[in-house]
Design a protein around this motif. Structure first.
Motif, PDB file in Angstrom:
ATOM      1  N   LEU A   1      49.081  88.560   3.405  1.00  0.00           N
ATOM      2  CA  LEU A   1      50.441  88.885   3.886  1.00  0.00           C
ATOM      3  C   LEU A   1      50.261  89.802   4.797  1.00  0.00           C
ATOM      4  CD1 LEU A   1      52.157  89.024   0.349  1.00  0.00           C
ATOM      5  CD2 LEU A   1      52.045  87.058   1.805  1.00  0.00           C
TER       6      LEU A   1
ATOM      7  N   THR B   1      54.352  87.652   7.431  1.00  0.00           N
ATOM      8  CA  THR B   1      53.963  86.514   7.533  1.00  0.00           C
ATOM      9  C   THR B   1      52.694  86.112   6.553  1.00  0.00           C
ATOM     10  OG1 THR B   1      53.847  84.715   9.072  1.00  0.00           O
ATOM     11  CG2 THR B   1      52.633  86.755   9.697  1.00  0.00           C
ATOM     12  N   THR B   2      52.573  84.847   6.289  1.00  0.00           N
ATOM     13  CA  THR B   2      51.293  84.653   5.654  1.00  0.00           C
ATOM     14  C   THR B   2      51.080  82.810   5.965  1.00  0.00           C
ATOM     15  OG1 THR B   2      50.306  84.141   3.513  1.00  0.00           O
ATOM     16  CG2 THR B   2      52.831  83.929   3.616  1.00  0.00           C
ATOM     17  N   SER B   3      49.932  82.438   5.721  1.00  0.00           N
ATOM     18  CA  SER B   3      49.558  81.220   6.081  1.00  0.00           C
ATOM     19  C   SER B   3      48.977  80.346   4.982  1.00  0.00           C
ATOM     20  CB  SER B   3      48.932  80.938   7.240  1.00  0.00           C
ATOM     21  OG  SER B   3      47.731  81.813   7.433  1.00  0.00           O
TER      22      SER B   3
ATOM     23  N   PHE C   1      55.021  78.529   0.830  1.00  0.00           N
ATOM     24  CA  PHE C   1      55.715  79.751   1.174  1.00  0.00           C
ATOM     25  C   PHE C   1      57.203  79.440   0.309  1.00  0.00           C
ATOM     26  CE2 PHE C   1      57.164  83.524   3.139  1.00  0.00           C
ATOM     27  CZ  PHE C   1      58.178  83.297   3.630  1.00  0.00           C
TER      28      PHE C   1
ATOM     29  N   TYR D   1      57.543  80.657  -3.387  1.00  0.00           N
ATOM     30  CA  TYR D   1      57.451  81.997  -3.738  1.00  0.00           C
ATOM     31  C   TYR D   1      58.651  83.051  -3.214  1.00  0.00           C
ATOM     32  CZ  TYR D   1      52.418  81.638  -4.243  1.00  0.00           C
ATOM     33  OH  TYR D   1      51.237  81.272  -4.917  1.00  0.00           O
TER      34      TYR D   1
ATOM     35  N   MET E   1      60.181  86.270  -2.135  1.00  0.00           N
ATOM     36  CA  MET E   1      59.597  87.253  -1.457  1.00  0.00           C
ATOM     37  C   MET E   1      60.315  88.655  -1.614  1.00  0.00           C
ATOM     38  SD  MET E   1      57.086  85.714  -0.066  1.00  0.00           S
ATOM     39  CE  MET E   1      56.607  86.842   1.237  1.00  0.00           C
TER      40      MET E   1
ATOM     41  N   SER F   1      63.032  81.860  -3.800  1.00  0.00           N
ATOM     42  CA  SER F   1      62.561  80.934  -3.082  1.00  0.00           C
ATOM     43  C   SER F   1      63.408  79.696  -2.737  1.00  0.00           C
ATOM     44  CB  SER F   1      61.312  80.375  -3.726  1.00  0.00           C
ATOM     45  OG  SER F   1      61.558  79.787  -5.081  1.00  0.00           O
TER      46      SER F   1
ATOM     47  N   ARG G   1      64.625  85.038   5.386  1.00  0.00           N
ATOM     48  CA  ARG G   1      63.448  84.227   5.352  1.00  0.00           C
ATOM     49  C   ARG G   1      63.494  82.953   6.314  1.00  0.00           C
ATOM     50  NH1 ARG G   1      61.638  82.953  -0.462  1.00  0.00           N
ATOM     51  NH2 ARG G   1      60.002  81.845   0.514  1.00  0.00           N
TER      52      ARG G   1
ATOM     53  N   ASN H   1      61.448  79.843   6.386  1.00  0.00           N
ATOM     54  CA  ASN H   1      60.462  78.792   5.731  1.00  0.00           C
ATOM     55  C   ASN H   1      59.775  78.035   6.635  1.00  0.00           C
ATOM     56  OD1 ASN H   1      61.260  79.862   3.270  1.00  0.00           O
ATOM     57  ND2 ASN H   1      62.679  78.340   2.986  1.00  0.00           N
TER      58      ASN H   1
ATOM     59  N   ASN I   1      56.897  80.730   7.687  1.00  0.00           N
ATOM     60  CA  ASN I   1      56.426  81.353   6.637  1.00  0.00           C
ATOM     61  C   ASN I   1      56.406  82.842   6.651  1.00  0.00           C
ATOM     62  OD1 ASN I   1      55.724  78.727   5.764  1.00  0.00           O
ATOM     63  ND2 ASN I   1      53.323  79.338   5.912  1.00  0.00           N
TER      64      ASN I   1
ATOM     65  N   ALA J   1      54.744  88.648  -2.350  1.00  0.00           N
ATOM     66  CA  ALA J   1      54.932  87.338  -2.593  1.00  0.00           C
ATOM     67  C   ALA J   1      54.710  86.937  -4.173  1.00  0.00           C
ATOM     68  CB  ALA J   1      54.095  86.413  -1.620  1.00  0.00           C
TER      69      ALA J   1
END
Length: 119
Positions: free
Chosen positions: A4, A23-25, A29, A32, A34, A53, A72, A74, A77, A98
């Motif tokens: 993250l 952000t994450t990859s 996503f 989760y 957040m 989520s 968020r 989505n 992400n 997350a």
């Protein structure tokens, strides 16, 4: 390995605004929840805001209600924290978390971004 990555911190005067991003990859996503936490020197880690989520409902810590907004994206992400009317007591390291919406043990943390509110 899940990462993250937070960004957007900095130095701001009291009354100012900042927008943080996380952000994450590597995760699905949309499954989760957040959360933004913050850690100030000598204080316990504090929950700032959560966005779940599914329906995207939100909750806030009492100290930030009415001043901060979590959202968020989505498709990208990314989770955001829009901070307004900042106060010196908002100073701290802001961390992104997350947590899977069913398997709570599956959670990840970012390394944090520093926010300093000072004149």
């Amino acid at each position: 390995q899940v990462q993250l990555v937070e960004s957007g911190g900095g130095l701001v005067q009291p009354g100012g605004s900042l927008r943080l991003s996380c952000t994450t990859s590597e995760i699905s996503f949309t499954t989760y929840d957040m959360t933004w936490f913050r850690q100030a020197p000598g204080k316990e880690r504090e929950l700032v805001a959560t966005i779940i989520s599914t329906a995207g409902s939100t909750t806030y810590g009492n100290s930030v209600k009415g001043r901060f907004t979590i959202s968020r994206d989505n498709a990208n992400n990314t989770v955001y924290l829009q901070m307004s009317s900042l106060r010196p007591e908002d100073t701290g390291v802001y961390l992104c978390n997350a947590r899977h919406n069913l398997v709570y043990s599956r959670q990840y943390w970012g390394q944090g971004t520093q926010v300093t509110v000072s004149s």
